[in-house]
Design a protein around this motif. Structure first.
Motif, PDB file in Angstrom:
ATOM      1  N   PHE A 253       0.835  -1.199   0.000  1.00  0.00           N
ATOM      2  CA  PHE A 253       0.000   0.000   0.000  1.00  0.00           C
ATOM      3  C   PHE A 253       0.870   1.250   0.000  1.00  0.00           C
ATOM      4  CE2 PHE A 253      -2.493  -3.178   2.457  1.00  0.00           C
ATOM      5  CZ  PHE A 253      -3.574  -3.293   1.600  1.00  0.00           C
ATOM      6  N   VAL A 254       0.364   2.308  -0.601  1.00  0.00           N
ATOM      7  CA  VAL A 254       1.050   3.597  -0.611  1.00  0.00           C
ATOM      8  C   VAL A 254       0.956   4.210   0.779  1.00  0.00           C
ATOM      9  CG1 VAL A 254       0.999   5.928  -1.576  1.00  0.00           C
ATOM     10  CG2 VAL A 254       0.507   3.968  -3.034  1.00  0.00           C
ATOM     11  N   ARG A 255       2.070   4.750   1.263  1.00  0.00           N
ATOM     12  CA  ARG A 255       2.096   5.426   2.564  1.00  0.00           C
ATOM     13  C   ARG A 255       1.971   6.928   2.353  1.00  0.00           C
ATOM     14  NH1 ARG A 255       2.512   2.667   6.964  1.00  0.00           N
ATOM     15  NH2 ARG A 255       3.217   0.534   6.798  1.00  0.00           N
ATOM     16  N   LEU A 256       1.128   7.541   3.175  1.00  0.00           N
ATOM     17  CA  LEU A 256       0.890   8.977   3.083  1.00  0.00           C
ATOM     18  C   LEU A 256       1.310   9.632   4.402  1.00  0.00           C
ATOM     19  CD1 LEU A 256      -2.621   8.551   1.525  1.00  0.00           C
ATOM     20  CD2 LEU A 256      -0.583   9.276   0.312  1.00  0.00           C
ATOM     21  N   ASN A 257       2.057  10.726   4.306  1.00  0.00           N
ATOM     22  CA  ASN A 257       2.504  11.449   5.500  1.00  0.00           C
ATOM     23  C   ASN A 257       1.338  12.207   6.105  1.00  0.00           C
ATOM     24  OD1 ASN A 257       5.150  10.590   5.198  1.00  0.00           O
ATOM     25  ND2 ASN A 257       5.666  12.303   3.880  1.00  0.00           N
ATOM     26  N   VAL A 258       0.797  11.654   7.186  1.00  0.00           N
ATOM     27  CA  VAL A 258      -0.352  12.241   7.870  1.00  0.00           C
ATOM     28  C   VAL A 258      -0.132  12.113   9.373  1.00  0.00           C
ATOM     29  CG1 VAL A 258      -2.848  12.073   8.234  1.00  0.00           C
ATOM     30  CG2 VAL A 258      -1.902  11.573   5.988  1.00  0.00           C
ATOM     31  N   GLU A 259      -0.342  13.201  10.087  1.00  0.00           N
ATOM     32  CA  GLU A 259      -0.214  13.184  11.540  1.00  0.00           C
ATOM     33  C   GLU A 259      -1.608  13.165  12.160  1.00  0.00           C
ATOM     34  OE1 GLU A 259       2.230  16.438  12.769  1.00  0.00           O
ATOM     35  OE2 GLU A 259       3.985  15.659  11.709  1.00  0.00           O
ATOM     36  N   LEU A 260      -1.921  12.044  12.820  1.00  0.00           N
ATOM     37  CA  LEU A 260      -3.193  11.882  13.510  1.00  0.00           C
ATOM     38  C   LEU A 260      -2.925  11.409  14.928  1.00  0.00           C
ATOM     39  CD1 LEU A 260      -5.157   9.956  10.726  1.00  0.00           C
ATOM     40  CD2 LEU A 260      -5.432  12.360  11.355  1.00  0.00           C
ATOM     41  N   GLU A 261      -3.736  11.868  15.876  1.00  0.00           N
ATOM     42  CA  GLU A 261      -3.592  11.418  17.254  1.00  0.00           C
ATOM     43  C   GLU A 261      -4.014   9.957  17.363  1.00  0.00           C
ATOM     44  OE1 GLU A 261      -5.758  12.283  21.417  1.00  0.00           O
ATOM     45  OE2 GLU A 261      -4.906  14.060  20.434  1.00  0.00           O
ATOM     46  N   VAL A 262      -3.223   9.190  18.114  1.00  0.00           N
ATOM     47  CA  VAL A 262      -3.486   7.765  18.301  1.00  0.00           C
ATOM     48  C   VAL A 262      -3.419   7.435  19.789  1.00  0.00           C
ATOM     49  CG1 VAL A 262      -2.636   5.418  17.843  1.00  0.00           C
ATOM     50  CG2 VAL A 262      -2.435   7.183  16.085  1.00  0.00           C
ATOM     51  N   GLU A 263      -4.413   6.713  20.267  1.00  0.00           N
ATOM     52  CA  GLU A 263      -4.358   6.137  21.604  1.00  0.00           C
ATOM     53  C   GLU A 263      -4.053   4.660  21.424  1.00  0.00           C
ATOM     54  OE1 GLU A 263      -7.916   6.896  23.799  1.00  0.00           O
ATOM     55  OE2 GLU A 263      -7.601   9.060  23.792  1.00  0.00           O
ATOM     56  N   TYR A 264      -3.156   4.115  22.255  1.00  0.00           N
ATOM     57  CA  TYR A 264      -2.781   2.714  22.100  1.00  0.00           C
ATOM     58  C   TYR A 264      -2.461   2.094  23.455  1.00  0.00           C
ATOM     59  CZ  TYR A 264       2.035   3.922  23.157  1.00  0.00           C
ATOM     60  OH  TYR A 264       3.159   4.340  23.816  1.00  0.00           O
ATOM     61  N   ARG A 265      -2.573   0.785  23.512  1.00  0.00           N
ATOM     62  CA  ARG A 265      -2.077   0.000  24.638  1.00  0.00           C
ATOM     63  C   ARG A 265      -1.917  -1.436  24.173  1.00  0.00           C
ATOM     64  NH1 ARG A 265      -7.090  -0.499  28.917  1.00  0.00           N
ATOM     65  NH2 ARG A 265      -8.488  -1.649  27.562  1.00  0.00           N
ATOM     66  N   ILE A 266      -1.097  -2.161  24.885  1.00  0.00           N
ATOM     67  CA  ILE A 266      -0.897  -3.563  24.546  1.00  0.00           C
ATOM     68  C   ILE A 266      -2.209  -4.306  24.764  1.00  0.00           C
ATOM     69  CG2 ILE A 266       0.332  -5.680  25.186  1.00  0.00           C
ATOM     70  CD1 ILE A 266       2.763  -3.890  25.810  1.00  0.00           C
ATOM     71  N   LEU A 267      -2.593  -5.120  23.787  1.00  0.00           N
ATOM     72  CA  LEU A 267      -3.844  -5.867  23.845  1.00  0.00           C
ATOM     73  C   LEU A 267      -3.883  -6.693  25.126  1.00  0.00           C
ATOM     74  CD1 LEU A 267      -6.402  -6.551  22.195  1.00  0.00           C
ATOM     75  CD2 LEU A 267      -5.157  -8.485  21.269  1.00  0.00           C
ATOM     76  N   GLU A 268      -5.015  -6.719  25.744  1.00  0.00           N
ATOM     77  CA  GLU A 268      -5.271  -7.456  26.980  1.00  0.00           C
ATOM     78  C   GLU A 268      -4.553  -6.864  28.191  1.00  0.00           C
ATOM     79  OE1 GLU A 268      -4.492 -11.579  26.193  1.00  0.00           O
ATOM     80  OE2 GLU A 268      -6.077 -11.696  24.696  1.00  0.00           O
ATOM     81  N   SER A 269      -3.973  -5.698  28.020  1.00  0.00           N
ATOM     82  CA  SER A 269      -3.341  -5.015  29.140  1.00  0.00           C
ATOM     83  C   SER A 269      -4.403  -4.225  29.882  1.00  0.00           C
ATOM     84  CB  SER A 269      -2.270  -4.049  28.626  1.00  0.00           C
ATOM     85  OG  SER A 269      -1.858  -3.190  29.654  1.00  0.00           O
ATOM     86  N   LEU A 270      -4.263  -4.135  31.162  1.00  0.00           N
ATOM     87  CA  LEU A 270      -5.195  -3.327  31.950  1.00  0.00           C
ATOM     88  C   LEU A 270      -4.632  -1.937  32.208  1.00  0.00           C
ATOM     89  CD1 LEU A 270      -6.445  -6.016  34.490  1.00  0.00           C
ATOM     90  CD2 LEU A 270      -7.531  -5.231  32.378  1.00  0.00           C
ATOM     91  N   LYS A 271      -3.495  -1.640  31.585  1.00  0.00           N
ATOM     92  CA  LYS A 271      -2.885  -0.326  31.745  1.00  0.00           C
ATOM     93  C   LYS A 271      -3.688   0.721  30.974  1.00  0.00           C
ATOM     94  CE  LYS A 271       1.746  -2.105  32.421  1.00  0.00           C
ATOM     95  NZ  LYS A 271       3.129  -2.108  31.960  1.00  0.00           N
ATOM     96  N   ASP A 272      -3.481   1.981  31.342  1.00  0.00           N
ATOM     97  CA  ASP A 272      -4.139   3.078  30.647  1.00  0.00           C
ATOM     98  C   ASP A 272      -3.620   3.189  29.214  1.00  0.00           C
ATOM     99  OD1 ASP A 272      -5.595   3.777  32.897  1.00  0.00           O
ATOM    100  OD2 ASP A 272      -4.114   5.244  33.580  1.00  0.00           O
ATOM    101  N   PHE A 273      -4.461   3.749  28.358  1.00  0.00           N
ATOM    102  CA  PHE A 273      -4.026   4.032  26.995  1.00  0.00           C
ATOM    103  C   PHE A 273      -2.988   5.146  27.030  1.00  0.00           C
ATOM    104  CE2 PHE A 273      -7.863   1.785  26.003  1.00  0.00           C
ATOM    105  CZ  PHE A 273      -7.629   1.217  24.757  1.00  0.00           C
ATOM    106  N   LYS A 274      -2.054   5.090  26.119  1.00  0.00           N
ATOM    107  CA  LYS A 274      -1.065   6.151  25.943  1.00  0.00           C
ATOM    108  C   LYS A 274      -1.367   6.861  24.640  1.00  0.00           C
ATOM    109  CE  LYS A 274       2.402   3.660  28.550  1.00  0.00           C
ATOM    110  NZ  LYS A 274       3.706   3.012  28.531  1.00  0.00           N
ATOM    111  N   ILE A 275      -0.870   8.089  24.515  1.00  0.00           N
ATOM    112  CA  ILE A 275      -1.176   8.901  23.336  1.00  0.00           C
ATOM    113  C   ILE A 275       0.098   9.177  22.550  1.00  0.00           C
ATOM    114  CG2 ILE A 275      -2.067  11.119  22.522  1.00  0.00           C
ATOM    115  CD1 ILE A 275      -3.861  11.152  25.013  1.00  0.00           C
ATOM    116  N   THR A 276      -0.007   9.073  21.234  1.00  0.00           N
ATOM    117  CA  THR A 276       1.067   9.430  20.318  1.00  0.00           C
ATOM    118  C   THR A 276       0.420   9.946  19.041  1.00  0.00           C
ATOM    119  OG1 THR A 276       3.151   8.684  19.319  1.00  0.00           O
ATOM    120  CG2 THR A 276       1.321   7.113  19.310  1.00  0.00           C
TER     121      THR A 276
END
Length: 107
Positions: free
Chosen positions: A6-29
């Protein structure tokens, strides 16, 4: 020779993430680039390849984020900056959400 599917496009979007099945809070990048098959993000921590993440990608002017499960494919660390460039394949994402994400990235 370009090996990407797939073609990659330079786009800055906010992302919340955490390791699957983790009970930790989401982090933002934020994304560094986006494609129909994955995203590249900058992380303050190294996450090993094959790790699955819960991801919510916020699209400006839309109330509902794009939800996906991603798998870390690669990580490149910057020892001086303390950051880890991370490539993530979107392995579980609704087709409608995939289209929303890519449509925003193209515009």
């Amino acid at each position: 020779m370009e090996r990407r599917k797939f073609v990659r496009l330079n786009v800055e979007l906010e992302v919340e993430y955490r390791i699957l099945e983790s009970l930790k809070d989401f982090k933002i990048t934020q994304t560094e680039d986006v494609s129909e098959g994955g995203i590249r993000i900058m992380l303050p921590e190294k996450i090993e390849p094959r790790t699955h993440l819960e991801i919510a990608i916020k699209i400006p002017n839309e109330s509902k984020p794009v939800f996906a499960i991603g798998r870390v494919v690669w990580t490149k660390s910057d020892v001086f900056g303390g950051v880890h460039m991370t490539g993530i394949q979107l392995v579980h994402i609704k087709q409608k959400d995939r289209e929303r994400l890519y449509k925003y990235a193209v515009l």
